[in-house]
Design an enzyme around this catalytic site. Structure first.
Site, PDB file in Angstrom:
ATOM      1  N   GLY A 233       0.843  -1.189   0.099  1.00  0.00           N
ATOM      2  CA  GLY A 233       0.112   0.034   0.024  1.00  0.00           C
ATOM      3  C   GLY A 233       0.896   1.106  -0.091  1.00  0.00           C
TER       4      GLY A 233
ATOM      5  N   GLU B 183       0.656  -2.151  23.735  1.00  0.00           N
ATOM      6  CA  GLU B 183       1.329  -0.945  23.625  1.00  0.00           C
ATOM      7  C   GLU B 183       0.644  -0.070  24.715  1.00  0.00           C
ATOM      8  OE1 GLU B 183       1.053   0.757  19.777  1.00  0.00           O
ATOM      9  OE2 GLU B 183       2.068  -0.850  18.820  1.00  0.00           O
TER      10      GLU B 183
ATOM     11  N   THR C 265       6.871  -1.913  11.204  1.00  0.00           N
ATOM     12  CA  THR C 265       6.112  -0.521  11.589  1.00  0.00           C
ATOM     13  C   THR C 265       4.585  -0.614  11.436  1.00  0.00           C
ATOM     14  OG1 THR C 265       6.635   0.142   9.208  1.00  0.00           O
ATOM     15  CG2 THR C 265       8.286   0.677  10.910  1.00  0.00           C
TER      16      THR C 265
ATOM     17  N   HIS D 263       5.987   3.352  18.900  1.00  0.00           N
ATOM     18  CA  HIS D 263       4.916   3.759  17.959  1.00  0.00           C
ATOM     19  C   HIS D 263       4.896   5.135  17.610  1.00  0.00           C
ATOM     20  CE1 HIS D 263       0.444   2.433  16.523  1.00  0.00           C
ATOM     21  NE2 HIS D 263       1.070   3.203  15.662  1.00  0.00           N
TER      22      HIS D 263
HETATM   23  N1  LIG Z   1       3.732   2.444  13.270  1.00  0.00           N
HETATM   24  C1  LIG Z   1       3.094   3.565  12.806  1.00  0.00           C
HETATM   25  O1  LIG Z   1       2.854   4.410  13.367  1.00  0.00           O
HETATM   26  C2  LIG Z   1       2.256   3.497  11.608  1.00  0.00           C
HETATM   27  C3  LIG Z   1       1.858   4.680  10.632  1.00  0.00           C
HETATM   28  C4  LIG Z   1       1.166   4.368   9.735  1.00  0.00           C
HETATM   29  C5  LIG Z   1       0.618   2.998   9.464  1.00  0.00           C
HETATM   30  N2  LIG Z   1       1.111   1.906  10.217  1.00  0.00           N
HETATM   31  C6  LIG Z   1       0.134   0.566   9.948  1.00  0.00           C
HETATM   32  O2  LIG Z   1       0.777   0.300   8.720  1.00  0.00           O
HETATM   33  C7  LIG Z   1      -0.236  -0.273   8.026  1.00  0.00           C
HETATM   34  C8  LIG Z   1      -0.310   0.125   6.403  1.00  0.00           C
HETATM   35  O3  LIG Z   1      -0.334   1.499   6.112  1.00  0.00           O
HETATM   36  P1  LIG Z   1      -0.518   1.897   4.537  1.00  0.00           P
HETATM   37  O4  LIG Z   1      -0.585   3.256   4.789  1.00  0.00           O
HETATM   38  O5  LIG Z   1       0.688   1.361   3.836  1.00  0.00           O
HETATM   39  O6  LIG Z   1      -1.926   1.290   4.325  1.00  0.00           O
HETATM   40  P2  LIG Z   1      -2.517   0.854   2.834  1.00  0.00           P
HETATM   41  O7  LIG Z   1      -4.076   0.803   2.969  1.00  0.00           O
HETATM   42  O8  LIG Z   1      -2.151   1.948   1.797  1.00  0.00           O
HETATM   43  O9  LIG Z   1      -1.766  -0.356   2.455  1.00  0.00           O
HETATM   44  C9  LIG Z   1      -2.029  -1.638   3.117  1.00  0.00           C
HETATM   45  C10 LIG Z   1      -1.740  -2.897   2.376  1.00  0.00           C
HETATM   46  O10 LIG Z   1      -2.065  -4.061   3.092  1.00  0.00           O
HETATM   47  C11 LIG Z   1      -3.019  -4.973   2.175  1.00  0.00           C
HETATM   48  N3  LIG Z   1      -3.572  -5.799   2.849  1.00  0.00           N
HETATM   49  C12 LIG Z   1      -4.840  -5.391   3.809  1.00  0.00           C
HETATM   50  N4  LIG Z   1      -5.177  -6.493   4.439  1.00  0.00           N
HETATM   51  C13 LIG Z   1      -4.543  -7.462   3.997  1.00  0.00           C
HETATM   52  C14 LIG Z   1      -4.546  -8.949   4.365  1.00  0.00           C
HETATM   53  N5  LIG Z   1      -5.290  -9.234   5.279  1.00  0.00           N
HETATM   54  N6  LIG Z   1      -3.571  -9.721   3.979  1.00  0.00           N
HETATM   55  C15 LIG Z   1      -2.606  -9.036   3.047  1.00  0.00           C
HETATM   56  N7  LIG Z   1      -2.519  -7.888   2.764  1.00  0.00           N
HETATM   57  C16 LIG Z   1      -3.366  -7.099   3.408  1.00  0.00           C
HETATM   58  C17 LIG Z   1      -3.760  -3.989   1.268  1.00  0.00           C
HETATM   59  O11 LIG Z   1      -4.196  -4.882   0.057  1.00  0.00           O
HETATM   60  C18 LIG Z   1      -2.661  -2.725   1.072  1.00  0.00           C
HETATM   61  O12 LIG Z   1      -1.869  -3.109  -0.037  1.00  0.00           O
HETATM   62  C19 LIG Z   1      -1.345   0.540   8.367  1.00  0.00           C
HETATM   63  O13 LIG Z   1      -2.659  -0.402   8.390  1.00  0.00           O
HETATM   64  C20 LIG Z   1      -1.203   0.757   9.800  1.00  0.00           C
HETATM   65  O14 LIG Z   1      -1.712  -0.611  10.585  1.00  0.00           O
HETATM   66  C21 LIG Z   1       1.556   2.138  11.467  1.00  0.00           C
HETATM   67  O1  LIG Z   2      -2.027   3.700  11.496  1.00  0.00           O
HETATM   68  C1  LIG Z   2      -1.310   4.738  11.777  1.00  0.00           C
HETATM   69  O2  LIG Z   2      -1.283   5.599  10.686  1.00  0.00           O
HETATM   70  C2  LIG Z   2      -0.578   4.832  12.940  1.00  0.00           C
HETATM   71  O3  LIG Z   2      -0.763   4.013  13.778  1.00  0.00           O
HETATM   72  C3  LIG Z   2      -0.668   6.395  13.377  1.00  0.00           C
HETATM   73  O4  LIG Z   2      -0.366   6.452  14.625  1.00  0.00           O
HETATM   74  P1  LIG Z   2      -0.307   8.064  15.158  1.00  0.00           P
HETATM   75  O5  LIG Z   2      -1.711   8.588  14.898  1.00  0.00           O
HETATM   76  O6  LIG Z   2      -0.374   7.666  16.639  1.00  0.00           O
HETATM   77  O7  LIG Z   2       0.754   8.708  14.536  1.00  0.00           O
END
Ligand SMILES: NC(=O)c1ccc[n+]([C@@H]2O[C@H](COP(=O)([O-])OP(=O)(O)OC[C@H]3O[C@@H](n4cnc5c(N)ncnc54)[C@H](O)[C@@H]3O)[C@@H](O)[C@H]2O)c1
Ligand SMILES: O=C(O)[C@H](O)COP(=O)(O)O
Length: 332
Positions: free
Chosen positions: A150, A262, A231, A281
């Site tokens: 994604g 967390e 992440t 996080h």
């Molecule tokens: N650590 C942080 O602060 C932080 C920040 C942003 C996002 N995130 C996490 O990262 C994830 C991804 O973010 P993104 O912006 O790339 O999201 P996104 O929606 O653009 O991409 C997610 C990808 O995962 C795939 N997907 C969804 N469900 C699936 C499954 N069951 N099996 C396999 N693939 C699957 C989707 O097809 C997509 O390609 C978010 O959902 C969030 O949980 C964490």
């Molecule tokens: O899924 C996300 O985009 C992150 O977990 C965002 O977390 P935050 O809002 O605490 O930065």
């Protein structure tokens, strides 16, 4: 009286400023504990959350709630079924923090490859022997495995390619056109990616569909020299299995920004391991990403409260239910 938007956890000031300019009053929740939270949310039309859980009980404490705004991409902290059943719209801000998270994934990989933690401790301890017992890793030419393509997976893949790494990608969709269009090699079986990669970086949502996607069996496919970077969400990895693998040297290291619970409990076995780097996080918490995310979220909430279909509507069924309900009422 102005409509209230309750902000559960502090966001960049530009978000509340935009809400205020649009005529909404934003208030920061005094506490995430009951009964103060129930009192604060009682009159809200919108609630904005980061990682705080928004469940059915909280929704029911706000009879006028119309929209739940999630700061960020992952919406696994919201009971989507409960929101949809109540006709409450859920919006998020996909992409707003993607670049920052991608940079963080690479930063965790660099930290491990260059032994920055042990090196820092050695320098502070005047340990001149460190350089003779350490071999750091050059990343150019390494195989970088991206799991999930994604917004963040794609951004991370681009950064890894720019560093001269060989990027391979796994998505749940075979022959994903987005992967091919960006010029990356797709690996059809996750196990094959795990076996090939020197660094595995996870970019999937949390929730039931991805729970423990990386468990003991998957870790066993990885090279003993490999690094695992997460992440995404802690639930994607079986943390207990990972801790065992790290302790026994079955993989070389792990860089983790997210955890199954967390904040990470002090009893976590990960804390005692020196082949891990942990951050709480914060990969989306750069100033730039916080500003983009807060303003994007305010825009989504303002659209929803004004009766417009938000751009990033997570539960379209709630929108249909609201529209259908309104038409029924208008028609008598
Ligand atoms: N650590 C942080 O602060 C932080 C920040 C942003 C996002 N995130 C996490 O990262 C994830 C991804 O973010 P993104 O912006 O790339 O999201 P996104 O929606 O653009 O991409 C997610 C990808 O995962 C795939 N997907 C969804 N469900 C699936 C499954 N069951 N099996 C396999 N693939 C699957 C989707 O097809 C997509 O390609 C978010 O959902 C969030 O949980 C964490
Ligand atoms: O899924 C996300 O985009 C992150 O977990 C965002 O977390 P935050 O809002 O605490 O930065």
């Amino acid at each position: 009286m102005r409509s209230i938007c309750l902000i559960l956890q502090r966001i960049h000031d530009d978000g509340p400023a935009l809400l205020g300019a649009a005529g909404y009053e934003s208030r920061l929740a005094r506490s995430l504990e009951w009964p103060a939270l129930a009192e604060d949310i009682a009159g809200a039309r919108a609630v904005l959350t980061r990682d705080a859980r928004v469940d059915a009980a909280l929704m029911d404490a706000a009879p006028g709630l119309e929209v739940i705004g999630v700061h960020g991409a992952g919406v696994d902290n919201v009971d989507l079924a409960a929101a949809t059943a109540r006709g409450i719209l859920v919006v998020n801000t996909p992409g707003a923090n993607a670049r920052s998270v991608a940079e963080h994934a690479l930063a965790l990989a660099f930290h491990l490859a260059k032994s920055l933690g042990p090196g820092d401790r050695a320098a502070r301890a005047s340990d001149g022997a460190f350089k003779y017992r350490s071999a750091l890793t050059e990343l150019e030419g390494a195989t970088f495995g991206v799991v999930g393509f994604g917004a963040i997976g794609a951004a991370t893949a681009q950064l890894a390619r720019a560093l001269g790494m060989q990027v391979v990608v796994w998505t749940r969709r075979p022959a994903d056109p987005a992967v091919a269009a960006a010029g990356f090699t797709q690996i059809v079986a996750l196990g094959d990616l795990l076996a090939q990669a020197d660094i595995v970086s996870l970019h999937l949502p949390g929730g039931a569909g991805t729970r423990h996607l990386i468990g003991a069996a998957q870790i066993a496919r990885m090279k003993a020299s490999a690094l695992l970077i997460n992440t995404a969400r802690g639930t994607v990895v079986d943390e207990a299995a990972l801790a065992v693998a790290l302790r026994e040297g079955r993989i070389s290291g792990a860089g983790l920004d997210v955890f199954e619970v967390e904040p990470l409990p002090p009893s976590s076995p990960l804390i005692g391991l020196d082949n891990v780097v942990l951050t709480p996080h914060v990969s989306g918490s750069t100033q730039a990403a916080l500003k983009r995310t807060a303003t994007a979220l305010a825009g989504e909430v303002i659209a929803a409260l004004a009766g417009h279909r938000p751009t990033h509507l997570v539960n379209p069924a709630a929108w249909s239910a609201r529209r259908f309900g309104a038409l029924c009422e208008a028609g008598g």
